[in-house]
Design an enzyme around this catalytic site. Sequence first.
Site, mmCIF file in Angstrom:
data_model
loop_
_atom_site.group_PDB
_atom_site.id
_atom_site.type_symbol
_atom_site.label_atom_id
_atom_site.label_comp_id
_atom_site.label_asym_id
_atom_site.label_seq_id
_atom_site.Cartn_x
_atom_site.Cartn_y
_atom_site.Cartn_z
ATOM 1 C CE1 TYR A 114 -3.531 2.642 0.469
ATOM 2 C CE2 TYR A 114 -1.971 3.592 2.017
ATOM 3 C CZ TYR A 114 -3.100 3.709 1.230
ATOM 4 O OH TYR A 114 -3.784 4.896 1.193
ATOM 5 C CD1 TRP A 116 -0.451 7.737 -1.113
ATOM 6 C CD2 TRP A 116 -0.332 9.385 -2.622
ATOM 7 N NE1 TRP A 116 -1.611 8.454 -1.041
ATOM 8 C CE2 TRP A 116 -1.568 9.481 -1.952
ATOM 9 C CE3 TRP A 116 -0.040 10.319 -3.600
ATOM 10 C CZ2 TRP A 116 -2.509 10.471 -2.245
ATOM 11 C CZ3 TRP A 116 -0.971 11.307 -3.879
ATOM 12 C CH2 TRP A 116 -2.195 11.385 -3.215
HETATM 13 N N1 LIG Z 1 -1.103 8.834 12.135
HETATM 14 C C1 LIG Z 1 -1.519 8.886 10.872
HETATM 15 N N2 LIG Z 1 -1.083 7.972 10.001
HETATM 16 C C2 LIG Z 1 -1.503 8.021 8.711
HETATM 17 C C3 LIG Z 1 -2.382 9.038 8.274
HETATM 18 C C4 LIG Z 1 -2.841 9.989 9.228
HETATM 19 O O1 LIG Z 1 -3.637 10.882 8.918
HETATM 20 N N3 LIG Z 1 -2.367 9.889 10.511
HETATM 21 N N4 LIG Z 1 -2.784 9.076 6.968
HETATM 22 C C5 LIG Z 1 -2.770 7.831 6.217
HETATM 23 C C6 LIG Z 1 -2.942 8.055 4.788
HETATM 24 S S1 LIG Z 1 -4.323 8.932 4.317
HETATM 25 C C7 LIG Z 1 -2.103 7.563 3.852
HETATM 26 S S2 LIG Z 1 -2.543 7.669 2.199
HETATM 27 C C8 LIG Z 1 -0.866 6.876 4.205
HETATM 28 C C9 LIG Z 1 0.293 7.231 3.279
HETATM 29 O O2 LIG Z 1 1.315 6.338 3.425
HETATM 30 P P1 LIG Z 1 2.304 5.971 2.227
HETATM 31 O O3 LIG Z 1 1.639 6.227 0.917
HETATM 32 O O4 LIG Z 1 2.831 4.620 2.481
HETATM 33 O O5 LIG Z 1 3.454 7.053 2.452
HETATM 34 P P2 LIG Z 1 4.561 7.635 1.474
HETATM 35 O O6 LIG Z 1 5.558 8.283 2.363
HETATM 36 O O7 LIG Z 1 3.951 8.482 0.411
HETATM 37 O O8 LIG Z 1 5.201 6.328 0.833
HETATM 38 C C10 LIG Z 1 5.619 6.269 -0.496
HETATM 39 C C11 LIG Z 1 6.922 5.503 -0.565
HETATM 40 O O9 LIG Z 1 7.201 5.208 -1.935
HETATM 41 C C12 LIG Z 1 8.566 5.500 -2.205
HETATM 42 N N5 LIG Z 1 8.682 5.778 -3.649
HETATM 43 C C13 LIG Z 1 8.532 6.952 -4.300
HETATM 44 N N6 LIG Z 1 8.689 6.792 -5.618
HETATM 45 C C14 LIG Z 1 8.941 5.476 -5.821
HETATM 46 C C15 LIG Z 1 9.188 4.695 -6.994
HETATM 47 O O10 LIG Z 1 9.195 5.176 -8.124
HETATM 48 N N7 LIG Z 1 9.396 3.367 -6.795
HETATM 49 C C16 LIG Z 1 9.392 2.778 -5.564
HETATM 50 N N8 LIG Z 1 9.617 1.492 -5.488
HETATM 51 N N9 LIG Z 1 9.158 3.507 -4.439
HETATM 52 C C17 LIG Z 1 8.933 4.825 -4.574
HETATM 53 C C18 LIG Z 1 8.874 6.670 -1.318
HETATM 54 O O11 LIG Z 1 10.271 6.811 -1.125
HETATM 55 C C19 LIG Z 1 8.102 6.324 -0.043
HETATM 56 O O12 LIG Z 1 8.870 5.556 0.832
HETATM 57 O O13 LIG Z 1 -0.505 7.212 5.558
HETATM 58 C C20 LIG Z 1 -1.559 6.935 6.475
HETATM 59 N N10 LIG Z 1 -1.057 7.075 7.845
HETATM 60 N N1 LIG Z 2 0.558 18.563 2.027
HETATM 61 C C1 LIG Z 2 -0.008 17.345 2.019
HETATM 62 N N2 LIG Z 2 -1.231 17.188 1.478
HETATM 63 C C2 LIG Z 2 -1.816 15.950 1.468
HETATM 64 C C3 LIG Z 2 -1.158 14.813 1.999
HETATM 65 C C4 LIG Z 2 0.145 15.014 2.580
HETATM 66 O O1 LIG Z 2 0.784 14.071 3.088
HETATM 67 N N3 LIG Z 2 0.673 16.286 2.574
HETATM 68 N N4 LIG Z 2 -1.764 13.578 1.953
HETATM 69 C C5 LIG Z 2 -2.854 13.374 1.003
HETATM 70 C C6 LIG Z 2 -3.655 12.196 1.363
HETATM 71 S S1 LIG Z 2 -3.029 10.663 1.039
HETATM 72 C C7 LIG Z 2 -4.891 12.286 1.886
HETATM 73 S S2 LIG Z 2 -5.779 10.863 2.222
HETATM 74 C C8 LIG Z 2 -5.513 13.569 2.161
HETATM 75 C C9 LIG Z 2 -6.174 13.545 3.539
HETATM 76 O O2 LIG Z 2 -6.961 14.633 3.714
HETATM 77 P P1 LIG Z 2 -7.645 14.855 5.132
HETATM 78 O O3 LIG Z 2 -8.169 13.598 5.640
HETATM 79 O O4 LIG Z 2 -8.563 15.981 4.977
HETATM 80 O O5 LIG Z 2 -6.341 15.272 5.950
HETATM 81 P P2 LIG Z 2 -5.913 15.515 7.450
HETATM 82 O O6 LIG Z 2 -4.866 16.575 7.353
HETATM 83 O O7 LIG Z 2 -5.541 14.249 8.114
HETATM 84 O O8 LIG Z 2 -7.191 16.040 8.186
HETATM 85 C C10 LIG Z 2 -7.847 17.239 7.860
HETATM 86 C C11 LIG Z 2 -8.227 17.924 9.116
HETATM 87 O O9 LIG Z 2 -9.248 17.201 9.811
HETATM 88 C C12 LIG Z 2 -9.207 17.636 11.153
HETATM 89 N N5 LIG Z 2 -9.701 16.605 12.046
HETATM 90 C C13 LIG Z 2 -9.050 15.539 12.546
HETATM 91 N N6 LIG Z 2 -9.868 14.834 13.380
HETATM 92 C C14 LIG Z 2 -11.035 15.485 13.372
HETATM 93 C C15 LIG Z 2 -12.289 15.260 14.010
HETATM 94 O O10 LIG Z 2 -12.479 14.302 14.744
HETATM 95 N N7 LIG Z 2 -13.279 16.136 13.742
HETATM 96 C C16 LIG Z 2 -13.121 17.205 12.920
HETATM 97 N N8 LIG Z 2 -14.164 17.980 12.689
HETATM 98 N N9 LIG Z 2 -11.954 17.460 12.326
HETATM 99 C C17 LIG Z 2 -10.930 16.603 12.542
HETATM 100 C C18 LIG Z 2 -7.763 17.918 11.474
HETATM 101 O O11 LIG Z 2 -7.692 19.123 12.191
HETATM 102 C C19 LIG Z 2 -7.105 17.960 10.127
HETATM 103 O O12 LIG Z 2 -6.270 19.084 9.923
HETATM 104 O O13 LIG Z 2 -4.549 14.607 2.148
HETATM 105 C C20 LIG Z 2 -3.769 14.587 0.947
HETATM 106 N N10 LIG Z 2 -3.043 15.841 0.903
HETATM 107 MO MO LIG Z 3 -4.340 9.079 1.956
#
Ligand SMILES: Nc1nc2c(c(=O)[nH]1)N[C@H]1C(S)=C(S)[C@@H](COP(=O)(O)OP(=O)(O)OC[C@H]3O[C@@H](n4cnc5c(=O)[nH]c(N)nc54)[C@H](O)[C@@H]3O)O[C@H]1N2
Ligand SMILES: Nc1nc2c(c(=O)[nH]1)N[C@H]1C(S)=C(S)[C@@H](COP(=O)(O)OP(=O)(O)OC[C@H]3O[C@@H](n4cnc5c(=O)[nH]c(N)nc54)[C@H](O)[C@@H]3O)O[C@H]1N2
Ligand SMILES: [Mo]
Length: 747
Positions: A114, A116
């Site tokens: 899983y 990005w």
């Molecule tokens: N506490 C907490 N944890 C969270 C979240 C949160 O809100 N709070 N959010 C969650 C969410 S929404 C998401 S989507 C996940 C994201 O979690 P991930 O998508 O697993 O995080 P990334 O750091 O984007 O991981 C991408 C990896 O791919 C590698 N990579 C980049 N390009 C390439 C390539 O071309 N080839 C290969 N083989 N590798 C490559 C990068 O170096 C990196 O290590 O985290 C989740 N975890």
């Molecule tokens: N710059 C940047 N942008 C990203 C990403 C990144 O890693 N960096 N990740 C991307 C990915 S994979 C995803 S899935 C999206 C995620 O997008 P979101 O899920 O919208 O991202 P978050 O920043 O985790 O949360 C948004 C806001 O929700 C609020 N929040 C948290 N818990 C609660 C709650 O219980 N109630 C309410 N009302 N608010 C709450 C927090 O204050 C937080 O800032 O973002 C994407 N965009």
């Molecule tokens: Mo995500």
Amino acid sequence: MTQLDRDLLTSSHWGTYGVDVSDGHVTALRDFEQDPDPSPIGHGIVDVLNGPTRITAPMVRKGWLEGGPGAAPDKRGSDEFIEVSWNEVNDLIANELSRVKRSHGNSAIYAGSYGWASAGRFHHAQSQLKRFLNCIGGYTSSKNTYSYAAAEVVVPHVLGDFGRFLNNCTSWESITSDCELFVAFGGVPLKNGQISQGGVGAHVQKGGLQSAVNAGVKFVNISPLRSDLLCQFEGEWLALRPSTDTALMLGLAHVLVNEGLQNQDFLDSYTVGFEIFSAYLLGDSDGVPKTAEWAAEICDLPAQDIRALARRMAQSRTMISVAWALTRQDHGEQPFWAAITLAAMLGQIGLPGTGIGFGYSATNNVGLARYQIDYASFPQGQNAVKNFIPVARLTDMLENPGDAFSYNGNFYEYPDIRLVWWAGGNPFHHHQDLNRMRRAWARPETIIANEWCWNALAQHADIVLPCTTTLERSDIAMTPKDPYIVAMDRAINPVGKSRDDHSIFRGIAAKMDVEENFTEGRSPQEWQRWIWDVSRQQAAKVGVTLPDWDTFQRCGWIKVPKPDVPIIMMEKFRANPKTHPLSTPSGKIEIHSDTIASFNYEDCPGHPVWLKPEEWLGNASPLQLHMISNQPRNKLHSQLDHGSVSKSDRPKGVEPVTMHPRDAAARGLEAGQIVQLHNSRGACRAQLTISETIRFGVIQIATGAWYQPDGDTCQHGNPNVLTLDKGTSQLAQGPIAHSCLVEVRPE
Ligand SMILES: Nc1nc2c(c(=O)[nH]1)N[C@H]1C(S)=C(S)[C@@H](COP(=O)(O)OP(=O)(O)OC[C@H]3O[C@@H](n4cnc5c(=O)[nH]c(N)nc54)[C@H](O)[C@@H]3O)O[C@H]1N2
Ligand SMILES: Nc1nc2c(c(=O)[nH]1)N[C@H]1C(S)=C(S)[C@@H](COP(=O)(O)OP(=O)(O)OC[C@H]3O[C@@H](n4cnc5c(=O)[nH]c(N)nc54)[C@H](O)[C@@H]3O)O[C@H]1N2
Ligand SMILES: [Mo]
């Protein structure tokens, strides 16, 4: 290298950039001239392309190399790595895959992988991995995402689909012209709008929000964080307790019913099950009316504010937005179901600028008017293995082979995993309770990672395959989520002995006699042209003409025109629910779902309900605080955490944590000092910022700092050592990172 008559271009999930190269090195990236609001994130790659954190050759962990599969697995993360040649490593992997297949079957290979990775239609790391494994009999896979797993499973029961609606959220143009009141649960976090999966041409979220504000749309930011709606947009801020949105929505719904403000015609024509929900809302079914006072107790907002908001919502043309983050909490199915129900009660779904939207500015594409073109991808083939896990049940699977788990109405079994392979994604970033995961990670016999930088995933693998970055290979940034199509140029040669993921798998495929199956006889260039040609045909189906390959390469980028009319979610269903029914069993919005009710899940019954989270301020001890670990402003997850842009935020080398002045005073803490966040699962270091822009009782620390454990303490500030690893419910089994209590002490 391509000889071009134009500037070199690159694209990423955070934007498009021009590339300056001198003497075979990338010296700078330049913001794309078409982008009104470029993201600084991209610039963070320049200094780490070729530095001490770059993986430059195939590496094998000493213990594994000497002792074979399964040797000294507890040394993962601390063992030495030995460089080997590509030929040697390909032999090692081919032999190991054959052994695992022979002795345990293909289901013993976990390649959910899983995450990005990087933008680019062809070099999509997971597709390359999955296609290769499908050529040798398949692998155990994963379902759904960490982003919004709970919504992916519950919303199809309620609306018939989730992805289709997410991709067709009412566009900002329509909100600007027709909305009066925008109620945002979780805000409109512009920091997140920097990102869009597969590539971004122009960043539109800030412009969209600004145009709506200029047109007089009023915004209400319901969030523990004020910054979820930037102060410059002057929204109102309702700082509720985290993980209590469902109670607030029920309180709002109760006011509507109590004051006769719900749109009964809409409920009658377009929904089913309101009576059952209403019996719960009024307390007929459980003796507890979900009044504004009841909600106020739970969310800690004044009851009169809840009543006033409900009345305003009923009197205005109202859009409700629910942040994806609301699914990443205990019972994360409920806020989305309750929000859809509330919007249905207001009766404005399917009308211009109003109704419901899923996470405006969660990414750049929410509310972005564009054609949905079904562009071609690199085909993954068929997986012969049926085993899967809901993606966030990774540790449970490694800990409990053979155990049963529930998911969306059925029971399944965890397979016995012997080999784990990640190519794209970083579990040491995304998973919860990382210390527990690290212990479970010691169970498989072999762990392989394709990576370009020495992050915790690479450090905790047995075999590390060095891959290129996008700047070292050519590709196409092309996605239905963005109107820009960009030629991603190979700007420099691969660093060290790195290879792109396709070539990595091709090398192993050759050792296993499946090279021809894997490549179909095409080179990477030929695959890219194939993707282009099929995509041109797909675009033509919706009336969009794409140029031929050579013209596209000469231009470097093109912009697909946008549809003439704004997008209005569920417009056709609203116009005629008989000819355009939803794909639910009833064809209507299911406020009560007989299907879900039939699963008999106590943690996800047949209609939206308030269920207490496992950890929240309602059961916190006096010293505990609720930790929000949201998306980082200056990077994408853990990507480029080691680069200059991310580092500029942390002079002391650890992640900043924000706390309310009252909470800081109660603990005798001062701004700038290094603190430790801790709970029974672990601890992490962080540097304290004190601010009134956060609700008291809550702290915020972004995700993304590279996991660097010393015992159970992360030295960099990765909040996932503290988060709870539990499913949202038996329905979706999604991750619940945002429901987490911690204490804070000075270091
Ligand atoms: N506490 C907490 N944890 C969270 C979240 C949160 O809100 N709070 N959010 C969650 C969410 S929404 C998401 S989507 C996940 C994201 O979690 P991930 O998508 O697993 O995080 P990334 O750091 O984007 O991981 C991408 C990896 O791919 C590698 N990579 C980049 N390009 C390439 C390539 O071309 N080839 C290969 N083989 N590798 C490559 C990068 O170096 C990196 O290590 O985290 C989740 N975890
Ligand atoms: N710059 C940047 N942008 C990203 C990403 C990144 O890693 N960096 N990740 C991307 C990915 S994979 C995803 S899935 C999206 C995620 O997008 P979101 O899920 O919208 O991202 P978050 O920043 O985790 O949360 C948004 C806001 O929700 C609020 N929040 C948290 N818990 C609660 C709650 O219980 N109630 C309410 N009302 N608010 C709450 C927090 O204050 C937080 O800032 O973002 C994407 N965009
Ligand atoms: Mo995500």
